[in-house]
Design an enzyme around this catalytic site. Structure first.
Site, mmCIF file in Angstrom:
data_model
loop_
_atom_site.group_PDB
_atom_site.id
_atom_site.type_symbol
_atom_site.label_atom_id
_atom_site.label_comp_id
_atom_site.label_asym_id
_atom_site.label_seq_id
_atom_site.Cartn_x
_atom_site.Cartn_y
_atom_site.Cartn_z
ATOM 1 N N GLN A 1 3.226 9.848 1.127
ATOM 2 C CA GLN A 1 4.483 9.098 1.004
ATOM 3 C C GLN A 1 5.216 9.405 -0.302
ATOM 4 O O GLN A 1 6.348 8.982 -0.499
ATOM 5 C CB GLN A 1 4.222 7.590 1.102
ATOM 6 C CG GLN A 1 3.678 7.206 2.467
ATOM 7 C CD GLN A 1 3.518 5.709 2.581
ATOM 8 O OE1 GLN A 1 2.515 5.160 2.165
ATOM 9 N NE2 GLN A 1 4.527 5.043 3.124
ATOM 10 N N HIS B 1 -2.531 7.406 7.192
ATOM 11 C CA HIS B 1 -1.545 8.292 6.568
ATOM 12 C C HIS B 1 -2.175 9.622 6.164
ATOM 13 O O HIS B 1 -1.535 10.665 6.237
ATOM 14 C CB HIS B 1 -0.969 7.636 5.298
ATOM 15 C CG HIS B 1 0.290 6.860 5.534
ATOM 16 N ND1 HIS B 1 1.434 7.430 6.060
ATOM 17 C CD2 HIS B 1 0.599 5.563 5.293
ATOM 18 C CE1 HIS B 1 2.382 6.507 6.143
ATOM 19 N NE2 HIS B 1 1.902 5.363 5.689
ATOM 20 N N HIS C 1 -4.108 1.374 7.830
ATOM 21 C CA HIS C 1 -2.776 1.983 7.799
ATOM 22 C C HIS C 1 -2.728 3.131 6.776
ATOM 23 O O HIS C 1 -2.237 4.215 7.072
ATOM 24 C CB HIS C 1 -1.743 0.894 7.461
ATOM 25 C CG HIS C 1 -0.327 1.366 7.366
ATOM 26 N ND1 HIS C 1 0.669 0.932 8.227
ATOM 27 C CD2 HIS C 1 0.284 2.212 6.503
ATOM 28 C CE1 HIS C 1 1.812 1.513 7.891
ATOM 29 N NE2 HIS C 1 1.617 2.287 6.837
ATOM 30 N N GLU C 2 -3.276 2.878 5.580
ATOM 31 C CA GLU C 2 -3.210 3.896 4.516
ATOM 32 C C GLU C 2 -4.146 5.073 4.811
ATOM 33 O O GLU C 2 -3.792 6.227 4.554
ATOM 34 C CB GLU C 2 -3.528 3.286 3.147
ATOM 35 C CG GLU C 2 -2.610 2.137 2.724
ATOM 36 C CD GLU C 2 -1.127 2.444 2.839
ATOM 37 O OE1 GLU C 2 -0.729 3.618 2.702
ATOM 38 O OE2 GLU C 2 -0.354 1.505 3.101
ATOM 39 N N GLY D 1 0.844 -1.183 0.000
ATOM 40 C CA GLY D 1 0.000 0.000 0.000
ATOM 41 C C GLY D 1 0.882 1.237 0.000
ATOM 42 O O GLY D 1 2.024 1.182 0.483
ATOM 43 N N CYS E 1 6.243 0.236 7.437
ATOM 44 C CA CYS E 1 5.844 1.344 6.573
ATOM 45 C C CYS E 1 7.013 1.705 5.668
ATOM 46 O O CYS E 1 8.148 1.798 6.145
ATOM 47 C CB CYS E 1 5.451 2.535 7.445
ATOM 48 S SG CYS E 1 4.934 3.967 6.504
ATOM 49 N N LEU E 2 6.735 1.906 4.378
ATOM 50 C CA LEU E 2 7.816 2.248 3.437
ATOM 51 C C LEU E 2 8.499 3.562 3.831
ATOM 52 O O LEU E 2 9.633 3.805 3.457
ATOM 53 C CB LEU E 2 7.265 2.350 2.012
ATOM 54 C CG LEU E 2 6.726 1.042 1.406
ATOM 55 C CD1 LEU E 2 6.143 1.305 0.029
ATOM 56 C CD2 LEU E 2 7.811 -0.019 1.331
HETATM 57 ZN ZN LIG Z 1 2.836 3.550 5.742
#
Ligand SMILES: [Zn+2]
Length: 163
Positions: free
Chosen positions: A51, A134, A130-131, A46, A88-89
């Site tokens: 991000q 963000h 999670h997304e 995701g 998380c990226l």
């Molecule tokens: Zn994330």
């Protein structure tokens, strides 16, 4: 196809609420494609617009058979509980266990503005939450105890140094 730069904690765009998507145009479509490319290259499931440096209420995901673009997403139902490792990226894929709902219902707009609802369980449910977090400036580490949050931050700083 373009792979975009992924922002990293504690860049400001990750810590602030994003603005609604208003224009469902070719530009948004291109952004979504680029976000998928960026997510796949980073081996994520995701990716949210902050991000890639944009304060827009938009995310893409491809997780457990659920592939979608979600603009202006809202969580409209949560049931049960699951605890599992989350990363998380934007935080260097440092993982820590987070407790989330086990079944989640999402309402969002697709890339052409059409509203849809989708239910998910397990990792995909975690991904919805999670997304969407963000887009409110919330990171998974905000769900941890202060002690665990510090551990994740320290590990992330170490990873950054050796890169
Ligand atoms: Zn994330």
């Amino acid at each position: 196809m373009s792979v975009l730069r992924i922002t990293e904690y504690p860049e400001r765009v990750l810590l602030e609420p994003s603005k609604p998507v208003e224009h469902f145009d070719a530009e948004l479509e291109k952004l979504s494609v680029d976000m998928f490319d960026t997510m796949y290259k980073a081996e994520g499931v995701g990716l949210a617009a902050p991000q890639v440096g944009l304060a827009l209420r938009l995310f893409v995901m491809d997780c457990e058979g659920i592939k979608l673009v979600a603009a202006n997403p809202e969580i409209i139902g949560e049931e049960g509980e699951q605890t599992g490792d989350e990363g998380c990226l934007s935080i260097g894929k440092v993982y820590a266990p987070v407790t989330r709902a086990a079944r989640v219902k999402l309402r969002a707009q697709g890339v052409h503005g059409e509203w849809f609802e989708r239910e998910a369980t397990a990792l995909a449910a975690r991904c919805f939450l999670h997304e969407t977090d963000h887009l409110n400036g919330t990171l998974f580490i905000d769900h941890l105890t202060p002690l665990k949050r510090d551990m994740v931050k320290k590990r992330f700083v170490k990873i950054k140094k050796f890169r």
